[in-house]
Design a protein around this motif. Structure first.
Motif, PDB file in Angstrom:
ATOM      1  N   THR A  19     -12.649  -9.215   9.558  1.00 11.46           N
ATOM      2  CA  THR A  19     -11.146  -8.295   8.945  1.00 11.46           C
ATOM      3  C   THR A  19     -10.144  -8.842   9.980  1.00 11.46           C
ATOM      4  O   THR A  19     -10.206  -9.030  10.946  1.00 11.46           O
ATOM      5  N   ALA A  20      -9.012  -8.189   9.778  1.00 13.86           N
ATOM      6  CA  ALA A  20      -7.418  -8.231  10.263  1.00 13.86           C
ATOM      7  C   ALA A  20      -6.728  -7.418  10.060  1.00 13.86           C
ATOM      8  O   ALA A  20      -6.389  -6.940   8.979  1.00 13.86           O
ATOM      9  N   VAL A  21      -6.072  -6.905  11.422  1.00 14.59           N
ATOM     10  CA  VAL A  21      -4.984  -5.450  10.914  1.00 14.59           C
ATOM     11  C   VAL A  21      -3.776  -6.928  10.697  1.00 14.59           C
ATOM     12  O   VAL A  21      -3.080  -7.193  11.076  1.00 14.59           O
ATOM     13  N   THR A  22      -2.484  -5.862   9.538  1.00 16.99           N
ATOM     14  CA  THR A  22      -2.269  -6.918   8.661  1.00 16.99           C
ATOM     15  C   THR A  22      -1.342  -6.535   9.079  1.00 16.99           C
ATOM     16  O   THR A  22       0.076  -6.849   9.102  1.00 16.99           O
ATOM     17  N   HIS A  23      -0.886  -4.929   9.093  1.00 19.41           N
ATOM     18  CA  HIS A  23       0.203  -4.380   8.778  1.00 19.41           C
ATOM     19  C   HIS A  23       0.664  -2.837   9.558  1.00 19.41           C
ATOM     20  O   HIS A  23      -1.045  -2.452   9.673  1.00 19.41           O
ATOM     21  N   VAL A  24       1.165  -2.706  11.190  1.00 15.50           N
ATOM     22  CA  VAL A  24       0.985  -1.431  11.544  1.00 15.50           C
ATOM     23  C   VAL A  24       2.645  -0.545  11.001  1.00 15.50           C
ATOM     24  O   VAL A  24       3.529  -1.251  11.453  1.00 15.50           O
ATOM     25  N   ILE A  25       2.746   0.871  10.158  1.00 14.45           N
ATOM     26  CA  ILE A  25       3.748   1.928  10.613  1.00 14.45           C
ATOM     27  C   ILE A  25       3.672   2.933  10.756  1.00 14.45           C
ATOM     28  O   ILE A  25       2.775   3.145  10.170  1.00 14.45           O
ATOM     29  N   SER A  75      11.811   2.132   4.871  1.00 17.02           N
ATOM     30  CA  SER A  75      13.296   2.021   4.506  1.00 17.02           C
ATOM     31  C   SER A  75      14.125   2.483   5.027  1.00 17.02           C
ATOM     32  O   SER A  75      13.789   3.544   6.311  1.00 17.02           O
ATOM     33  N   GLY A  76      15.292   2.313   4.895  1.00 15.30           N
ATOM     34  CA  GLY A  76      15.909   2.337   5.732  1.00 15.30           C
ATOM     35  C   GLY A  76      16.652   3.677   6.145  1.00 15.30           C
ATOM     36  O   GLY A  76      17.030   4.220   7.543  1.00 15.30           O
ATOM     37  N   ASP A  77      16.499   4.967   4.993  1.00 12.82           N
ATOM     38  CA  ASP A  77      16.613   6.277   6.483  1.00 12.82           C
ATOM     39  C   ASP A  77      14.874   7.483   6.300  1.00 12.82           C
ATOM     40  O   ASP A  77      15.312   7.647   6.775  1.00 12.82           O
ATOM     41  N   ARG A  78      14.504   5.942   6.527  1.00  7.94           N
ATOM     42  CA  ARG A  78      13.312   6.525   7.487  1.00  7.94           C
ATOM     43  C   ARG A  78      12.174   7.955   6.926  1.00  7.94           C
ATOM     44  O   ARG A  78      11.226   8.608   7.309  1.00  7.94           O
ATOM     45  N   GLU A  79      12.170   7.875   5.056  1.00  7.76           N
ATOM     46  CA  GLU A  79      11.862   8.931   4.541  1.00  7.76           C
ATOM     47  C   GLU A  79      11.024   8.137   3.457  1.00  7.76           C
ATOM     48  O   GLU A  79      10.194   9.177   3.415  1.00  7.76           O
ATOM     49  N   GLN A  80      10.713   6.660   3.501  1.00  2.00           N
ATOM     50  CA  GLN A  80       9.479   6.094   2.338  1.00  2.00           C
ATOM     51  C   GLN A  80       8.996   5.615   3.252  1.00  2.00           C
ATOM     52  O   GLN A  80       9.724   4.552   3.713  1.00  2.00           O
ATOM     53  N   ILE A  81       7.790   4.823   3.079  1.00  2.00           N
ATOM     54  CA  ILE A  81       7.240   3.578   3.014  1.00  2.00           C
ATOM     55  C   ILE A  81       7.184   2.888   1.632  1.00  2.00           C
ATOM     56  O   ILE A  81       6.425   3.554   0.851  1.00  2.00           O
ATOM     57  N   LEU A  82       7.554   1.652   2.090  1.00  2.00           N
ATOM     58  CA  LEU A  82       7.436   1.164   0.439  1.00  2.00           C
ATOM     59  C   LEU A  82       6.190  -0.376   0.910  1.00  2.00           C
ATOM     60  O   LEU A  82       5.894  -0.786   1.564  1.00  2.00           O
ATOM     61  N   SER A  99       5.739   3.345  -3.422  1.00  2.00           N
ATOM     62  CA  SER A  99       6.473   4.821  -2.183  1.00  2.00           C
ATOM     63  C   SER A  99       6.078   5.649  -1.914  1.00  2.00           C
ATOM     64  O   SER A  99       5.811   5.566  -2.939  1.00  2.00           O
ATOM     65  N   LEU A 100       6.248   5.331  -0.789  1.00  2.00           N
ATOM     66  CA  LEU A 100       5.331   7.200  -0.107  1.00  2.00           C
ATOM     67  C   LEU A 100       6.062   7.615   0.687  1.00  2.00           C
ATOM     68  O   LEU A 100       6.658   7.088   1.634  1.00  2.00           O
ATOM     69  N   ASP A 101       5.895   8.663   0.201  1.00  2.00           N
ATOM     70  CA  ASP A 101       7.194  10.303   1.785  1.00  2.00           C
ATOM     71  C   ASP A 101       6.370   9.941   2.375  1.00  2.00           C
ATOM     72  O   ASP A 101       5.156  10.338   2.825  1.00  2.00           O
ATOM     73  N   VAL A 102       7.413   9.413   3.314  1.00  2.00           N
ATOM     74  CA  VAL A 102       6.641   9.516   5.374  1.00  2.00           C
ATOM     75  C   VAL A 102       6.073  11.707   5.309  1.00  2.00           C
ATOM     76  O   VAL A 102       5.357  11.309   5.698  1.00  2.00           O
ATOM     77  N   ASN A 103       6.365  11.756   4.432  1.00  2.00           N
ATOM     78  CA  ASN A 103       6.491  13.529   4.631  1.00  2.00           C
ATOM     79  C   ASN A 103       5.292  13.646   4.191  1.00  2.00           C
ATOM     80  O   ASN A 103       4.076  14.846   4.625  1.00  2.00           O
ATOM     81  N   ARG A 104       4.734  13.313   3.689  1.00  2.00           N
ATOM     82  CA  ARG A 104       3.016  13.593   3.072  1.00  2.00           C
ATOM     83  C   ARG A 104       1.980  12.632   3.635  1.00  2.00           C
ATOM     84  O   ARG A 104       0.746  13.238   3.995  1.00  2.00           O
ATOM     85  N   LEU A 105       2.473  12.136   5.028  1.00  2.00           N
ATOM     86  CA  LEU A 105       1.463  11.359   5.348  1.00  2.00           C
ATOM     87  C   LEU A 105       0.823  12.165   6.992  1.00  2.00           C
ATOM     88  O   LEU A 105       2.154  12.851   7.001  1.00  2.00           O
TER      89      LEU A 105
END
Length: 184
Positions: A19-25, A75-82, A99-105
């Motif tokens: 396994t490998a970590v591929t993305h972190v956000i 996303s540029g407005d930091r509201e969504q994760i694409l 796309s995910l609403d950041v506020n749902r995380l």
């Protein structure tokens, strides 16, 4: 592994050799395995298949896995994760977008990757303890607003859902332990 700016290990992810970590956000980390991608949950250390994770957050159009996470961007407005996904099937590769609403995380008052980095500057320093101390000087109440935060400062170093002198002390003890290695 997730690394600090100074080259030290920030967070180790429990994983098998393949396994490998591929993305972190934000508080999400994607881990690629031989069976597709999974999402690492920093709060409990669990791994969830990416398709199941997306469905939990309301993305009903995501096909059953296994899926490979190709890209994860804020996303540029930091509201969504694409999210860009690809089927892991060798016979018919298809791509999917979500796309995910950041506020749902899930959020908390503790830094998602390094609990000692109160001010989230990527380095654990005396400033992190001072940030907690200054907060207590302004408001001696140990209560933190419910719901957590996505922005620094992350006052809850101990993970007890409160801010107290103990949070500053834990940062100071960590600095002491990492600054002066014990030799025998």
């Amino acid at each position: 592994m997730l690394w600090n700016r100074d080259g030290s290990i920030l967070r180790e992810f429990p994983s098998d050799d393949d396994t490998a970590v591929t993305h972190v956000i934000d508080s999400l980390a994607a881990v690629r395995t031989e069976h597709g991608s999974q999402i690492y949950h920093p709060t409990d250390g669990s791994l969830t298949d990416v398709d199941d994770f997306l469905r939990e957050l309301g993305q009903l159009n995501v096909p059953d896995g296994p899926l490979i996470l190709i890209d994860l961007e804020l996303s540029g407005d930091r509201e969504q994760i694409l999210v860009l996904l690809e089927s892991a099937s060798e016979s018919s590769r298809q791509q999917y977008v979500a796309s995910l609403d950041v506020n749902r995380l899930a959020v908390s008052w503790q830094h998602p990757w390094n609990r000692y980095d109160v001010n989230s500057d990527g380095v654990v320093s005396p400033r992190d303890a001072l940030t907690v101390i200054n907060r207590l000087a302004r408001d001696p109440s140990s209560e933190l607003p419910s719901g957590g935060t996505r922005e620094s400062p992350y006052y809850d170093v101990t993970g007890d859902a409160m801010v107290s002198p103990r949070d500053a002390l834990v940062v100071i003890n960590n600095l002491e332990a990492t600054s002066y290695p014990v030799t025998s």
